[in-house]
Design a protein around this motif. Structure first.
Motif, PDB file in Angstrom:
ATOM      1  N   ARG A  57      43.164  36.550  -3.757  1.00  0.00           N
ATOM      2  CA  ARG A  57      43.024  35.814  -2.494  1.00  0.00           C
ATOM      3  C   ARG A  57      43.218  36.746  -1.297  1.00  0.00           C
ATOM      4  NH1 ARG A  57      48.087  35.042  -4.385  1.00  0.00           N
ATOM      5  NH2 ARG A  57      49.807  35.365  -2.911  1.00  0.00           N
ATOM      6  N   THR A  58      42.688  36.332  -0.162  1.00  0.00           N
ATOM      7  CA  THR A  58      42.901  37.043   1.084  1.00  0.00           C
ATOM      8  C   THR A  58      44.397  37.113   1.375  1.00  0.00           C
ATOM      9  OG1 THR A  58      40.783  36.261   1.938  1.00  0.00           O
ATOM     10  CG2 THR A  58      42.382  37.041   3.542  1.00  0.00           C
ATOM     11  N   GLY A  59      44.859  38.298   1.754  1.00  0.00           N
ATOM     12  CA  GLY A  59      46.272  38.473   2.029  1.00  0.00           C
ATOM     13  C   GLY A  59      47.081  38.969   0.839  1.00  0.00           C
ATOM     14  N   TRP A  60      46.452  39.078  -0.330  1.00  0.00           N
ATOM     15  CA  TRP A  60      47.155  39.539  -1.526  1.00  0.00           C
ATOM     16  C   TRP A  60      47.597  40.998  -1.391  1.00  0.00           C
ATOM     17  CZ3 TRP A  60      45.679  43.340  -5.124  1.00  0.00           C
ATOM     18  CH2 TRP A  60      46.378  43.352  -6.341  1.00  0.00           C
ATOM     19  N   GLY A  61      46.819  41.807  -0.666  1.00  0.00           N
ATOM     20  CA  GLY A  61      47.164  43.212  -0.494  1.00  0.00           C
ATOM     21  C   GLY A  61      46.226  44.166  -1.200  1.00  0.00           C
ATOM     22  N   LYS A  62      44.937  43.828  -1.213  1.00  0.00           N
ATOM     23  CA  LYS A  62      43.967  44.697  -1.903  1.00  0.00           C
ATOM     24  C   LYS A  62      43.837  46.047  -1.200  1.00  0.00           C
ATOM     25  CE  LYS A  62      40.828  41.382  -1.666  1.00  0.00           C
ATOM     26  NZ  LYS A  62      41.662  40.200  -1.323  1.00  0.00           N
ATOM     27  N   SER A  63      43.833  46.038   0.152  1.00  0.00           N
ATOM     28  CA  SER A  63      43.698  47.310   0.864  1.00  0.00           C
ATOM     29  C   SER A  63      44.920  48.193   0.648  1.00  0.00           C
ATOM     30  CB  SER A  63      43.465  47.069   2.355  1.00  0.00           C
ATOM     31  OG  SER A  63      44.554  46.384   2.941  1.00  0.00           O
ATOM     32  N   ALA A  64      46.103  47.596   0.506  1.00  0.00           N
ATOM     33  CA  ALA A  64      47.299  48.400   0.220  1.00  0.00           C
ATOM     34  C   ALA A  64      47.140  49.133  -1.105  1.00  0.00           C
ATOM     35  CB  ALA A  64      48.537  47.500   0.189  1.00  0.00           C
ATOM     36  N   VAL A  65      46.541  48.475  -2.086  1.00  0.00           N
ATOM     37  CA  VAL A  65      46.352  49.104  -3.392  1.00  0.00           C
ATOM     38  C   VAL A  65      45.515  50.364  -3.258  1.00  0.00           C
ATOM     39  CG1 VAL A  65      45.175  48.852  -5.621  1.00  0.00           C
ATOM     40  CG2 VAL A  65      46.665  47.022  -4.784  1.00  0.00           C
ATOM     41  N   TYR A  66      44.384  50.283  -2.569  1.00  0.00           N
ATOM     42  CA  TYR A  66      43.531  51.470  -2.573  1.00  0.00           C
ATOM     43  C   TYR A  66      44.006  52.544  -1.619  1.00  0.00           C
ATOM     44  CZ  TYR A  66      40.610  48.657   0.782  1.00  0.00           C
ATOM     45  OH  TYR A  66      40.131  47.877   1.790  1.00  0.00           O
ATOM     46  N   PHE A  67      44.712  52.200  -0.548  1.00  0.00           N
ATOM     47  CA  PHE A  67      45.247  53.255   0.305  1.00  0.00           C
ATOM     48  C   PHE A  67      46.412  53.980  -0.377  1.00  0.00           C
ATOM     49  CE2 PHE A  67      43.308  51.153   4.166  1.00  0.00           C
ATOM     50  CZ  PHE A  67      42.437  52.197   4.410  1.00  0.00           C
ATOM     51  N   ILE A  68      47.244  53.238  -1.067  1.00  0.00           N
ATOM     52  CA  ILE A  68      48.336  53.876  -1.810  1.00  0.00           C
ATOM     53  C   ILE A  68      47.768  54.780  -2.902  1.00  0.00           C
ATOM     54  CG2 ILE A  68      50.256  53.439  -3.388  1.00  0.00           C
ATOM     55  CD1 ILE A  68      50.800  50.877  -1.749  1.00  0.00           C
ATOM     56  N   ALA A  69      46.794  54.256  -3.657  1.00  0.00           N
ATOM     57  CA  ALA A  69      46.171  55.056  -4.714  1.00  0.00           C
ATOM     58  C   ALA A  69      45.516  56.308  -4.133  1.00  0.00           C
ATOM     59  CB  ALA A  69      45.146  54.217  -5.472  1.00  0.00           C
ATOM     60  N   ALA A  70      44.850  56.164  -2.991  1.00  0.00           N
ATOM     61  CA  ALA A  70      44.182  57.305  -2.366  1.00  0.00           C
ATOM     62  C   ALA A  70      45.165  58.400  -2.016  1.00  0.00           C
ATOM     63  CB  ALA A  70      43.434  56.841  -1.113  1.00  0.00           C
ATOM     64  N   LYS A  71      46.300  58.015  -1.427  1.00  0.00           N
ATOM     65  CA  LYS A  71      47.268  59.028  -1.010  1.00  0.00           C
ATOM     66  C   LYS A  71      47.924  59.685  -2.215  1.00  0.00           C
ATOM     67  CE  LYS A  71      50.802  60.099   2.350  1.00  0.00           C
ATOM     68  NZ  LYS A  71      51.604  59.637   3.497  1.00  0.00           N
ATOM     69  N   LEU A  72      48.231  58.912  -3.239  1.00  0.00           N
ATOM     70  CA  LEU A  72      48.836  59.483  -4.442  1.00  0.00           C
ATOM     71  C   LEU A  72      47.883  60.468  -5.126  1.00  0.00           C
ATOM     72  CD1 LEU A  72      50.505  56.270  -5.890  1.00  0.00           C
ATOM     73  CD2 LEU A  72      51.703  58.252  -4.946  1.00  0.00           C
ATOM     74  N   LEU A  73      46.629  60.105  -5.237  1.00  0.00           N
ATOM     75  CA  LEU A  73      45.654  60.984  -5.879  1.00  0.00           C
ATOM     76  C   LEU A  73      45.428  62.250  -5.059  1.00  0.00           C
ATOM     77  CD1 LEU A  73      43.137  58.240  -7.032  1.00  0.00           C
ATOM     78  CD2 LEU A  73      44.391  59.789  -8.548  1.00  0.00           C
ATOM     79  N   ARG A  74      45.383  62.095  -3.752  1.00  0.00           N
ATOM     80  CA  ARG A  74      45.174  63.266  -2.883  1.00  0.00           C
ATOM     81  C   ARG A  74      46.350  64.227  -3.003  1.00  0.00           C
ATOM     82  NH1 ARG A  74      41.459  66.200  -1.331  1.00  0.00           N
ATOM     83  NH2 ARG A  74      40.957  66.458   0.872  1.00  0.00           N
ATOM     84  N   ALA A  75      47.571  63.680  -3.044  1.00  0.00           N
ATOM     85  CA  ALA A  75      48.752  64.519  -3.157  1.00  0.00           C
ATOM     86  C   ALA A  75      48.775  65.280  -4.481  1.00  0.00           C
ATOM     87  CB  ALA A  75      50.009  63.653  -3.031  1.00  0.00           C
ATOM     88  N   ALA A  76      48.135  64.710  -5.494  1.00  0.00           N
ATOM     89  CA  ALA A  76      48.086  65.348  -6.810  1.00  0.00           C
ATOM     90  C   ALA A  76      46.939  66.330  -6.934  1.00  0.00           C
ATOM     91  CB  ALA A  76      47.978  64.275  -7.892  1.00  0.00           C
TER      92      ALA A  76
END
Length: 708
Positions: A57-76
């Motif tokens: 649903r809207t507001g679940w936090g889908k964008s948080a998932v991919y921004f967090i994943a993006a930063k973790l992968l970039r750091a690695a």
């Protein structure tokens, strides 16, 4: 990489969950807590390098998932994340969110053309963590051939946001989204992919999974419940358009906070915004016709609560993020419960309660039928497009228009679909045929039409149901967590608490008078469509002998005159009624022309000859103008059925018998040219040339209605 599934030691679940929590706090504030279901998605992408389809649903936090994943992968040490994002509002919000989390992000879309070269260099230089790309860019020849291959090779993660746009079963299908599957096909096998949406039923989920190749056995599908615990759904049957607009004006200030009022058409949005401003409300119109810079300003005004509401079409939809949006009102029902759920999902993301009100009208179905009429064209039309293309010489869309009987918007849609299907290809300079075989999927298009009709009926059923409204919407979306007898306990049917639909009679009448104030300007055509010479018409460049700016009583989509004009034009031919004549006189009285007309000329008509001629004669009598009679069709006239501008002009050439030049000259001034309806403006333009060629110094077009 080695065979070790975890070549980067830091990418192990016990280590990165704490890092993910830290990034979330940077994104959403110090009190934000990473939920278990969000962590499941992040772990699948970052640790397990899997593909995932997230329907939440809207507001679940889908964008948080991919921004967090993006930063973790970039750091690695992985490459940048590529996010395919459909709307400019969404991109602006996402870049701002990324910046809060220390993620270096940039976007490539139609509003920042001047920055594209610099952004491409930053991608190649490894300076960006996230690149947000509009789906239209994926098939731009330069981007597709020079930038996309490097992105596909080096991407750390690919995200397809609002993935329901991939599916033509969805409520917001976009052909450009189909190009994403080419990007995914070129990815390395270990590049994770995340597809996200909040509005997808079983059929759309299945189609998205198939289109994006995220439906394999190793794909993680996270599909949660779609209940929105803050939304209080209501339906208010307040009567005709004037009564519904009056109801809105009376109740707007009592709605919590600031919000969005959706209308079905651009004309309605502008009319309602004007009406509410006249009543002292701080509102503004936001539509597909609003300039990009103005959209940004309006979004900022709503975010900062400088306006009570934006009166908007669906142009303000996916991705606009105001967590404390207090209400969403629909002045007219969308044609799909799924589209409705998507739009009301803008409200109440971080509030305990938000009001969602639907004010349906009988005329809504007319708008639905119109939009249904411009669906995917017939096989013969599509094959005309393929046949008009060459394999070695690119042709632009404007150049193709004179060769096929399709308007610009539908032609572009057909070309994009054919491109995805492999029958045509976009190259520098336009489009070429590939020579590959192509099959028209008639069964699919027929089923699509049937599905649209079912959705329209479901929207009517939503209005009439005495059951739980939230449960109804969740059922339409095949919510896997919906219980058999579940009720939200918040909607008007569950609580029995209903808005009073009554409208003060004096307020309704005042609103009616404002909405029924006739008169809309129609702009003349200024440029001939390109390629007319191919159709045997020797016209090009600027139009020097066309009409002046004209007027209509109203648009067919107006809240005020729209319904009456539609009824008038659908009825059997009859003389113009007294109220139509009065409205026409009111329009003429407020016209403000440079030189007053001295004569009136009626257009010939197959459908409404009596209506038009009687109106023209009555205007001549009341205005003491010379009655020039009727501009008659030529015996060899061809029927005009084309939607394409070039084809329309060619068909209209030589359609009328030239009027008597001595009679036109004796009138001594501009001629008022009267018709029943104008859509593209070409009929009045071509007819005006005939009248001016007979000696009229100017032609002032007047019609009962316009389509937009």
């Amino acid at each position: 990489m080695s065979d070790d599934p975890h070549p980067f030691p830091s990418l192990r679940a016990p280590v990165i969950r704490a890092d993910a929590q830290t990034i979330l706090e940077q994104l959403a504030g110090p009190h934000a807590v990473l939920r278990d279901d969000q962590w499941v998605a992040i772990e699948a992408l970052v640790v397990q390098r899997r593909r995932a389809l997230v329907v939440q649903r809207t507001g679940w936090g889908k964008s948080a998932v991919y921004f967090i994943a993006a930063k973790l992968l970039r750091a690695a040490g992985f490459g940048p994340t590529v996010i395919v994002s459909p709307l400019l509002a969404l991109m602006r919000n996402q870049v701002a969110a990324a910046d809060r989390a220390g993620v270096h992000a940039a976007t490539i879309n139609s509003s920042n053309v001047a920055d594209w070269s610099e952004i491409h260099d930053r991608v190649r230089g490894g300076e960006l963590d996230v690149l947000l790309v509009s789906p239209e860019r994926l098939n731009n020849p330069d981007f597709r051939d020079q930038v996309l291959p490097a992105l596909a090779q080096d991407a750390g993660l690919v995200v397809v946001d609002e993935a329901h746009c991939v599916s033509d079963w969805g409520h917001d299908f976009r052909p450009d989204y189909r190009r994403i599957r080419t990007l995914l096909a070129d990815l390395g096998s270990d590049v994770p992919v995340l597809a996200t949406t909040a509005t997808a039923n079983d059929r759309v989920v299945e189609d998205v999974a198939s289109q994006l190749g995220v439906g394999g056995k190793d794909t993680l599908v996270l599909r949660g419940g779609l209940d929105r615990e803050s939304l209080r759904l209501s339906v208010v049957t307040a009567g005709n358009p004037a009564q519904r607009a009056a109801w809105l004006a009376a109740h707007l200030d009592s709605l919590p906070g600031s919000g969005i009022v959706y209308t079905l058409t651009v004309a309605q949005a502008n009319d309602v915004a004007t009406l509410l401003r006249d009543r002292g409300h701080a509102v503004a119109a936001y539509t597909g016709a609003t300039e990009t810079s103005e959209r940004e300003q309006l979004e900022g005004d709503l975010l900062a609560n400088r306006v009570k509401a934006l009166i908007a079409t669906s142009a303000l939809g996916m991705g606009f993020d105001k967590p404390d949006l207090g209400f969403v009102v629909h002045l007219g029902a969308p044609s799909s419960p799924i589209a409705y759920y998507q739009q009301v999902g803008r409200a109440g993301r971080s509030t305990d309660s938000a009001e969602v009100v639907l004010l349906p009208g009988r005329e809504d179905q007319d708008v639905w039928r119109y939009f249904s009429s411009v669906a995917f064209p017939s096989e013969a039309m599509v094959r005309n497009v393929i046949g008009a293309l060459e394999r070695d010489r690119p042709q632009s869309t404007p150049a193709l228009e004179p060769l096929v009987d399709l308007g610009r918007t539908r032609l572009e849609m057909v070309l994009k679909v054919l491109d995805v299907d492999g029958a045509v290809r976009r190259v520098k300079g336009g489009w070429v045929a590939t020579g590959e075989p192509w099959e028209y999927d008639e069964a699919r298009y027929r089923k699509l039409d049937e599905a649209r009709r079912r959705e329209q009926q479901a929207m009517l059923d939503y209005q009439a149901t005495d059951g739980c409204r939230m449960a109804f919407l969740r059922r339409q979306l095949d919510d896997p967590e919906l219980g058999a007898d579940e009720r939200c306990g918040r909607c008007d049917n569950c609580t029995g608490n209903r808005y009073d639909a009554a409208v003060d009679p004096s307020s309704a009448e005042e609103t009616r008078q404002r909405l029924m104030r006739p008169g809309v300007e129609i702009s003349p055509r200024k440029q001939w469509p390109s390629g007319l010479a191919k159709l045997g018409v020797q016209l090009s460049g600027k139009i020097g002998d066309g009409p002046a700016p004209g007027r209509v009583i109203g648009r067919l989509t107006d809240l005020g005159w729209g319904a009456r004009l539609r009824a008038l034009l659908d009825a059997p031919d009859a003389p113009a009624s007294e109220d139509v004549v009065k409205a026409a006189v009111a329009v003429l009285a407020s016209w403000g022309w440079t030189t007053r007309p001295t004569a009136v000329l009626a257009m010939d008509s197959d459908r409404h000859p009596l209506l038009i001629s009687s109106l023209a004669s009555e205007l001549a009598r009341l205005g003491r103008l010379t009655d020039l009679g009727v501009l008659r069709y030529a015996p060899e006239r061809r029927p005009v059925t084309a939607a394409n501008s070039a084809y329309r002009v060619a068909a209209l050439q030589d359609s009328w018998q030239p009027p008597d030049a001595s009679v036109i000259g004796a009138a001594g001034g501009p001629v008022l040219l009267v018709d029943d309806m104008t859509d593209t403006g070409w009929t009045l333009t071509m007819a005006a040339r005939v009248v001016r060629a007979a000696g009229a110094p100017d032609v002032l077009p007047f019609a009962l209605a316009s389509t937009s």
